[in-house]
Design a protein around this motif. Structure first.
Motif, PDB file in Angstrom:
ATOM      1  N   MET A   1      31.638  29.512  41.758  1.00  0.00           N
ATOM      2  CA  MET A   1      32.358  30.458  40.976  1.00  0.00           C
ATOM      3  C   MET A   1      31.288  31.454  40.613  1.00  0.00           C
ATOM      4  O   MET A   1      30.093  31.358  40.443  1.00  0.00           O
ATOM      5  CB  MET A   1      32.788  29.632  39.561  1.00  0.00           C
ATOM      6  N   MET A   7      30.246  39.096  38.586  1.00  0.00           N
ATOM      7  CA  MET A   7      31.438  39.838  38.454  1.00  0.00           C
ATOM      8  C   MET A   7      31.011  41.433  38.121  1.00  0.00           C
ATOM      9  O   MET A   7      31.705  42.429  38.753  1.00  0.00           O
ATOM     10  CB  MET A   7      32.310  39.337  37.531  1.00  0.00           C
ATOM     11  N   THR A 339      37.804  34.037  33.349  1.00  0.00           N
ATOM     12  CA  THR A 339      36.834  34.026  34.351  1.00  0.00           C
ATOM     13  C   THR A 339      36.429  35.524  34.976  1.00  0.00           C
ATOM     14  O   THR A 339      35.401  35.876  35.652  1.00  0.00           O
ATOM     15  CB  THR A 339      37.084  33.046  35.559  1.00  0.00           C
ATOM     16  N   GLN A 341      37.853  36.771  37.895  1.00  0.00           N
ATOM     17  CA  GLN A 341      38.266  36.669  39.045  1.00  0.00           C
ATOM     18  C   GLN A 341      39.433  37.582  39.627  1.00  0.00           C
ATOM     19  O   GLN A 341      40.542  37.416  38.641  1.00  0.00           O
ATOM     20  CB  GLN A 341      38.543  35.290  39.697  1.00  0.00           C
ATOM     21  N   HIS A 343      42.311  39.084  42.419  1.00  0.00           N
ATOM     22  CA  HIS A 343      43.106  38.891  43.553  1.00  0.00           C
ATOM     23  C   HIS A 343      44.008  40.122  43.803  1.00  0.00           C
ATOM     24  O   HIS A 343      44.654  40.412  42.742  1.00  0.00           O
ATOM     25  CB  HIS A 343      43.848  37.539  43.421  1.00  0.00           C
TER      26      HIS A 343
END
Length: 624
Positions: A1, A7, A339, A341, A343
């Protein structure tokens, strides 16, 4: 991760790439000028030029990070031409006093010496000046071409929108209330939910740090549910102190007694966060180079069936070099609020199954508006003396979503649709020409023509307000239901604190007359009164509920308009009869012995025919 630090680094690197996209021509001109100065021996001047380049590059980076310009083809072209003109002018300034080297070859030996040749000393400046002029000319031409295409391509773009037409409302995805289907009307408006949640904020830790600014409707555990995230109140220092928010609220959209439920989740990535945790900038960074455009709406929170929070935003595509949306192409970007993340789903068919709302309400409204207004041409709809052939506009101010409150989310089966009522472009008309339903999951719209004289939702609101003028309550969120086959506007009445107080059911084609309107404090009571207005049969010819013979002693009686409702001793059913079907019904009193036939569904009984009342038997006999 990927870690939080990773990030953030990725996001800032992506912004550097995006900055280059908008300024590539200017960068090339700067590099050409710097190299030219360096090669000619003006290293100091080349160093100053490089310093200016770095400063302007940082300013451009910061400007793009703050404003998030649209990464469309037209904007990319114009921004590059502007960058070229600015860079050429700066390089012309640096080249004006540059000393041009003179190269001599004598007896096979190369001799270079610097010489200021007056007639030629502005030669470099002249080249960059001409480049700036050509760039400015190209910029003017580009603006003109893009403006022309925006108008000339309007009809083509409108007709490419994924909108299907139907000549009747029979197949429209209106929520159904009948003997077999019992959809519960949405009672909690967004205003009600926001008020409830703000009243509940004090029950969570660090309540004085957070704010609640939006709600999103979705299907959660098979129920239509509002999801409302808490977020920082805008203070940079409080963000730096707490770093995260503690969760979100959920509220049942269909229960007037529903209470906000707080779901505790550590959400580090939110729209009001700063730096690499700013959700909108994360979405922009991950989508700007995809060919899609991030809409200007605030990212909305949606949760999966396990309660994991995701911020979701719609991505659209521009048609060619115009600023118009190509509604055939839609995508979404999601950010895991825990998190970070990201998409990007360029095909809506590949989106996660839990994601009910892929299309935001503003994009849905824009799609329907383009098709309804300009499918017969821009001039027809907007030009001076335009024929306005087939032009329709959305009714504004009566919905709960989009820029002009023209859209209302409704549930049909297990899907969310955006409902819009379309009417004539003439503001004096108050009849509906048709209804547009947009599937929030697929992005496709469906238009259903109304063949009856049905009222617009804003007229339904005004009629509901007039009916309860003495209460001071305000009508909100008219929603279209098919009750026993009849399209019906269901209006919620709210008090000054946005609390729900009453329903008003209005037959869409009834023009607000007394025999087509029913009111009540809950859905069951109002439904019974509304059904009683139309007697024994439904619009489709079938009864609503099982037909039974009923008898007993009257316990309580109430009357609203032409609808008489009453209770019997020992029975938990609200029976309703229309005074038009039985003119003696209003004279019923507690203690009367009655018998009748009724279609009973749950706690609702709709009387068919007349009530036999022993106390009024002689009166009815004389009347015959």
């Amino acid at each position: 991760m990927i870690t939080a630090l990773g990030m953030e680094e990725i996001m800032f690197a992506l912004f550097a790439e995006i900055t280059l996209r908008f300024t590539a021509l200017g960068v090339l001109v700067f590099l050409a000028g710097i190299i030219s100065l360096a090669v000619s021996g003006h290293k100091k001047r080349a160093g100053w030029d490089l310093g200016v380049f770095v400063l302007i590059a940082l300013l451009c980076y910061g400007w793009i990070y703050i404003t998030l310009p649209e990464p469309s083809m037209s904007y990319t072209v114009t921004s590059n031409l502007i960058a070229l003109v600015v860079a050429a002018l700066i390089q012309a300034g640096f080249a004006v006093n540059a000393v041009i080297p003179k190269v001599n070859i004598e007896a096979g030996k190369l001799k270079v010496h610097r010489k200021d040749v007056s007639p030629d000393r502005k030669m470099g400046a002249s080249k960059f000046g001409k480049l700036a002029g050509w760039g400015f000319t190209a910029l003017i031409i580009a603006f003109a071409v893009f403006a022309f295409l925006n108008v000339s391509e309007a009809k083509k773009v409108a007709n490419l929108a994924p909108v299907s037409s139907d000549n009747s409302t029979a197949n429209a995805p209106m929520p159904v209330v009948s003997g077999k289907n019992k959809e519960v009307p949405v009672v909690n408006t967004p205003a009600t939910v926001l008020t409830q949640i703000n009243n509940s904020l004090s029950n969570i830790p660090n309540a004085n740090v957070y704010d609640v600014s939006h709600v999103r409707v979705q299907i959660y555990h098979n129920k239509m549910t509002y999801v409302a995230p808490i977020d920082f109140d805008g203070s940079f220092f409080r963000f730096m102190r707490y770093k995260k928010v503690d969760g979100y609220f959920t509220v049942d959209a269909t229960s007037k007694t529903a209470q906000p439920k707080f779901v505790k989740k550590s959400m580090y990535y939110t729209p009001a966060a700063f730096f690499g945790k700013d959700v909108r900038r994360l979405m922009y960074a991950h989508s700007a180079m995809s060919g899609y455009v991030l809409m200007n709406n605030t990212p909305q929170l949606e949760v999966d069936e396990q309660g994991t929070p995701y911020y979701v935003a719609t991505l659209v595509h521009r048609y060619g070099v115009t600023s118009r949306q190509d509604f055939r192409k839609k995508a979404i970007v999601t950010i895991n609020a825990e998190t970070g993340q990201a998409h990007v789903y360029k095909n809506l068919n590949n989106k996660p199954k839990w994601l009910d709302v892929a299309l935001d309400p503003t994009t849905a409204a824009a799609q329907v508006d383009a098709w309804a207004r300009e499918r017969n041409g821009w001039w027809n709809a907007n030009g001076v003396g335009g024929a306005r052939n087939g032009v329709m506009v959305a009714v504004t101010g009566s919905g709960t979503e989009a820029d002009n409150d023209e859209v209302t989310p409704v549930q049909y089966g297990d899907q969310i649709y955006y409902l819009e009522a379309l009417t004539s472009a003439r503001s004096s008309q108050t009849s509906v020409m048709g209804y547009a339903f947009t599937d929030a999951a697929t992005g496709k719209s469906y238009y259903y023509r109304e063949n009856k004289d049905a009222m617009t939702p804003d007229r339904a609101q005004k009629l509901a307000k007039d009916m309860m003028k003495q209460t001071g309550w305000k009508p909100k969120m008219p929603m279209l239901y098919r009750i026993d086959g009849r399209p019906t506007w269901v209006v919620s009445m709210l008090d000054s604190s946005h609390a729900f107080r009453s329903y008003v059911y209005l037959l869409a084609s009834g023009n607000g007359t007394q025999d087509t309107v029913a009111t009540g404090s809950d859905a069951t009571d109002t439904l019974a009164k509304y059904r009683a207005l139309f007697g024994a049969t439904t619009a489709s010819g079938s009864g609503a509920g099982k037909l039974r013979k009923v008898s007993g002693q009257v316990l309580r009686v109430s009357q609203n308009g032409d609808t008489v409702s009453f209770l019997l001793q020992g029975k938990r059913v609200v029976y309703a009869v229309s005074a038009k079907a039985d003119p003696f019904a209003p004279f019923m009193q507690a203690g009367d012995q009655v018998s009748f036939k009724a279609r009973v569904s749950g706690t609702t009984g709709n009387i068919t025919g007349q009530v036999t009342n022993s106390a009024l038997a002689a009166t009815k006999k004389d009347a015959k």
